[in-house]
Design an enzyme around this catalytic site. Sequence first.
Site, mmCIF file in Angstrom:
data_model
loop_
_atom_site.group_PDB
_atom_site.id
_atom_site.type_symbol
_atom_site.label_atom_id
_atom_site.label_comp_id
_atom_site.label_asym_id
_atom_site.label_seq_id
_atom_site.Cartn_x
_atom_site.Cartn_y
_atom_site.Cartn_z
ATOM 1 N N LYS A 139 -3.447 -1.891 7.545
ATOM 2 C CA LYS A 139 -4.390 -3.097 7.649
ATOM 3 C C LYS A 139 -4.296 -3.451 9.254
ATOM 4 O O LYS A 139 -3.317 -3.277 9.747
ATOM 5 C CB LYS A 139 -4.202 -3.930 6.475
ATOM 6 C CG LYS A 139 -3.317 -5.014 6.652
ATOM 7 C CD LYS A 139 -3.422 -6.055 5.381
ATOM 8 C CE LYS A 139 -2.174 -6.928 5.628
ATOM 9 N NZ LYS A 139 -2.356 -8.110 4.775
ATOM 10 N N ASN A 151 -0.910 -9.009 -7.392
ATOM 11 C CA ASN A 151 -1.215 -7.714 -6.632
ATOM 12 C C ASN A 151 -2.270 -6.592 -7.305
ATOM 13 O O ASN A 151 -3.001 -5.977 -6.824
ATOM 14 C CB ASN A 151 0.063 -6.970 -6.102
ATOM 15 C CG ASN A 151 0.709 -7.672 -4.939
ATOM 16 O OD1 ASN A 151 -0.145 -8.576 -4.210
ATOM 17 N ND2 ASN A 151 1.704 -7.540 -4.391
ATOM 18 N N GLY A 176 -13.556 1.065 1.115
ATOM 19 C CA GLY A 176 -12.802 1.794 2.127
ATOM 20 C C GLY A 176 -12.631 2.979 1.785
ATOM 21 O O GLY A 176 -12.867 3.770 0.894
ATOM 22 N N PHE A 215 3.838 -14.595 -1.623
ATOM 23 C CA PHE A 215 2.510 -14.116 -1.611
ATOM 24 C C PHE A 215 1.710 -13.923 -0.090
ATOM 25 O O PHE A 215 0.790 -13.716 -0.070
ATOM 26 C CB PHE A 215 1.592 -15.184 -2.483
ATOM 27 C CG PHE A 215 1.809 -15.268 -3.860
ATOM 28 C CD1 PHE A 215 1.674 -14.269 -4.750
ATOM 29 C CD2 PHE A 215 2.725 -16.315 -4.392
ATOM 30 C CE1 PHE A 215 1.846 -14.347 -5.960
ATOM 31 C CE2 PHE A 215 3.111 -16.342 -5.782
ATOM 32 C CZ PHE A 215 2.547 -15.285 -6.474
ATOM 33 N N LYS A 273 3.202 0.338 -4.475
ATOM 34 C CA LYS A 273 4.331 0.270 -5.128
ATOM 35 C C LYS A 273 4.493 -0.778 -6.279
ATOM 36 O O LYS A 273 5.060 -0.439 -7.328
ATOM 37 C CB LYS A 273 5.821 -0.001 -4.154
ATOM 38 C CG LYS A 273 5.900 -1.290 -3.934
ATOM 39 C CD LYS A 273 7.256 -1.705 -3.356
ATOM 40 C CE LYS A 273 7.384 -2.936 -2.621
ATOM 41 N NZ LYS A 273 7.330 -4.076 -3.777
ATOM 42 N N TYR A 309 -14.307 -5.218 -0.474
ATOM 43 C CA TYR A 309 -14.506 -4.224 0.569
ATOM 44 C C TYR A 309 -14.319 -2.760 0.132
ATOM 45 O O TYR A 309 -13.069 -2.456 0.170
ATOM 46 C CB TYR A 309 -13.899 -4.492 1.824
ATOM 47 C CG TYR A 309 -14.369 -5.733 2.460
ATOM 48 C CD1 TYR A 309 -15.757 -5.919 3.398
ATOM 49 C CD2 TYR A 309 -13.747 -6.937 2.135
ATOM 50 C CE1 TYR A 309 -15.885 -7.147 3.890
ATOM 51 C CE2 TYR A 309 -14.139 -8.177 2.819
ATOM 52 C CZ TYR A 309 -15.253 -8.310 3.573
ATOM 53 O OH TYR A 309 -15.657 -9.436 4.200
ATOM 54 N N CYS A 317 3.048 -3.073 -0.517
ATOM 55 C CA CYS A 317 2.941 -3.885 -1.750
ATOM 56 C C CYS A 317 2.169 -3.068 -2.758
ATOM 57 O O CYS A 317 2.701 -2.920 -4.040
ATOM 58 C CB CYS A 317 2.639 -5.317 -1.366
ATOM 59 S SG CYS A 317 3.740 -6.186 -0.541
ATOM 60 N N LYS A 374 3.759 -12.291 -9.928
ATOM 61 C CA LYS A 374 3.478 -11.591 -8.613
ATOM 62 C C LYS A 374 2.959 -10.051 -8.794
ATOM 63 O O LYS A 374 2.110 -9.826 -8.161
ATOM 64 C CB LYS A 374 4.925 -11.635 -7.962
ATOM 65 C CG LYS A 374 4.911 -10.660 -6.593
ATOM 66 C CD LYS A 374 4.234 -11.051 -5.764
ATOM 67 C CE LYS A 374 3.832 -10.160 -4.339
ATOM 68 N NZ LYS A 374 3.081 -10.723 -3.321
#
Length: 441
Positions: free
Chosen positions: A327, A214, A259, A155, A269, A257, A266, A210
């Site tokens: 990022k 995401n 944007g 993570f 996909k 946020y 990650c 997982k």
Amino acid sequence: MKITVIGTGYVGLVSGACLAEVGNDVLCVDVDARKIDILKSGGIPIYEPGLVEMVKRNVAAGRLNFTTDVEASVHFGEIQFIAVGTPPDEDGSADMQYVVAAARNIGRYMKSFKLVVDKSTVPVGTADRVKVAMQEELQARGLSIEFCVASNPEFLKEGAAVDDFMKPDRIVIGTDSEKATQLLRSLYTPFQRNRDRLVVMDVRSAELTKYAANAMLATRISFMNELSTLAEKLGADIEQVRHGIGADPRIGYHFLYPGCGYGGSCFPKDVQALRRTAQENNVPLRVLDAVELANEAQKSVLVNKIQARFGDNLKNMRFALWGLAFKPNTDDMREAPSLTMIEALWRMGATISAYDPAAMDETRRIYGQRDDLTLAESPMQALEGADALLIVTEWKAFRSPDFETMKSLLKNPVIFDGRNLYEPQTLRAQGFEYFPIGRRP
Ligand SMILES: NC(=O)c1ccc[n+]([C@@H]2O[C@H](COP(=O)([O-])OP(=O)(O)OC[C@H]3O[C@@H](n4cnc5c(N)ncnc54)[C@H](O)[C@@H]3O)[C@@H](O)[C@H]2O)c1
């Protein structure tokens, strides 16, 4: 403990260095000889805060080594972490060829018990595939050697990866083997001294956890992005709305946020792969379908604003771009919104002068030498003679620039801000035309 980490990318290198940091003997193996050469000569192939020092320290202490020798790497670790890439296949599903190749290598060379741990993000059912691949290799050798396979999804966040690994908020272990649980519990004990962070579950649930994590984060981003477009139309301010809802502890402030779209190696996909798994199982994931659609649209939001301001023909125009990485605090440009924007502006005839604190080499690697792309040495140099500035990544260095100098360098004082870094009123008072996301005009 003796540990092998297979795949020395963002996850493998960070995991290997952090496991060595607490006293383990770690061997990192990769098929990419260039990466291993860089590591052996004291460098690191990626940008990640705090990592180079940690790698150097542990190499010097003799606890961290690098190799391309697969057979030696299989013999080295009782625990074998698989941390290879799982990029999207043509149909959106995760491409499992690297994971399966790593599993086969272990089966091909192992001589004693191995605990194989999937750290890569892999679809539900992968641990079973790994088991079968290893079993086939052992059978081909006419051997029967005990092994376990566990899932231990990672993570960590790029840009804060070392900290995330050293101080995890949870460590998910998926296994039905008591031996695997015990080995992993003792491996992770040094990382959870103030409280137990181990969440042990069955393998399939761990694999799904997982993707669920995401997908949830991507959902929050797309939700806010769509709402920001509505806020703009209604004359509301999305930043005020963000504060208003974030204060609710059931919602919280993280990942709200707005944007210019999520990117990276990650979210895009993993959202695609989870949608694909759902399709294969005839289960609609309507929310996630919309999350991806909304994100694709959001990557064009700044370009749409540029067209609204300057028209469709941008020939002879030059745009400065601040931020190329997907990022801040990383050089990773996989699926970065900057790529979509640069290419859209090129299609309309514009040229780009870009700056990023970490991703310049990566940009050079992707685009090479081109007349329509200048890689500037500083944020201010990127502005020289540009018709407008686009802010694409929220690096700290862009948060409080010298606006007077910026105005003197830009041809027109126009800023399209894909990360809402500034206060609209302040900028307008300084004489800028400012186009943020979802804020009051
Ligand atoms: N990058 C992140 O922030 C992050 C976070 C959590 C999980 N993950 C997951 O972890 C996995 C790895 O991601 P990454 O970003 O580190 O990828 P990466 O592309 O940076 O690194 C993968 C490495 O594996 C190597 N490799 C491929 N096949 C190999 C083999 N058979 N033997 C040895 N090495 C091999 C490649 O050469 C490459 O260096 C992916 O499944 C990803 O989804 C990534």
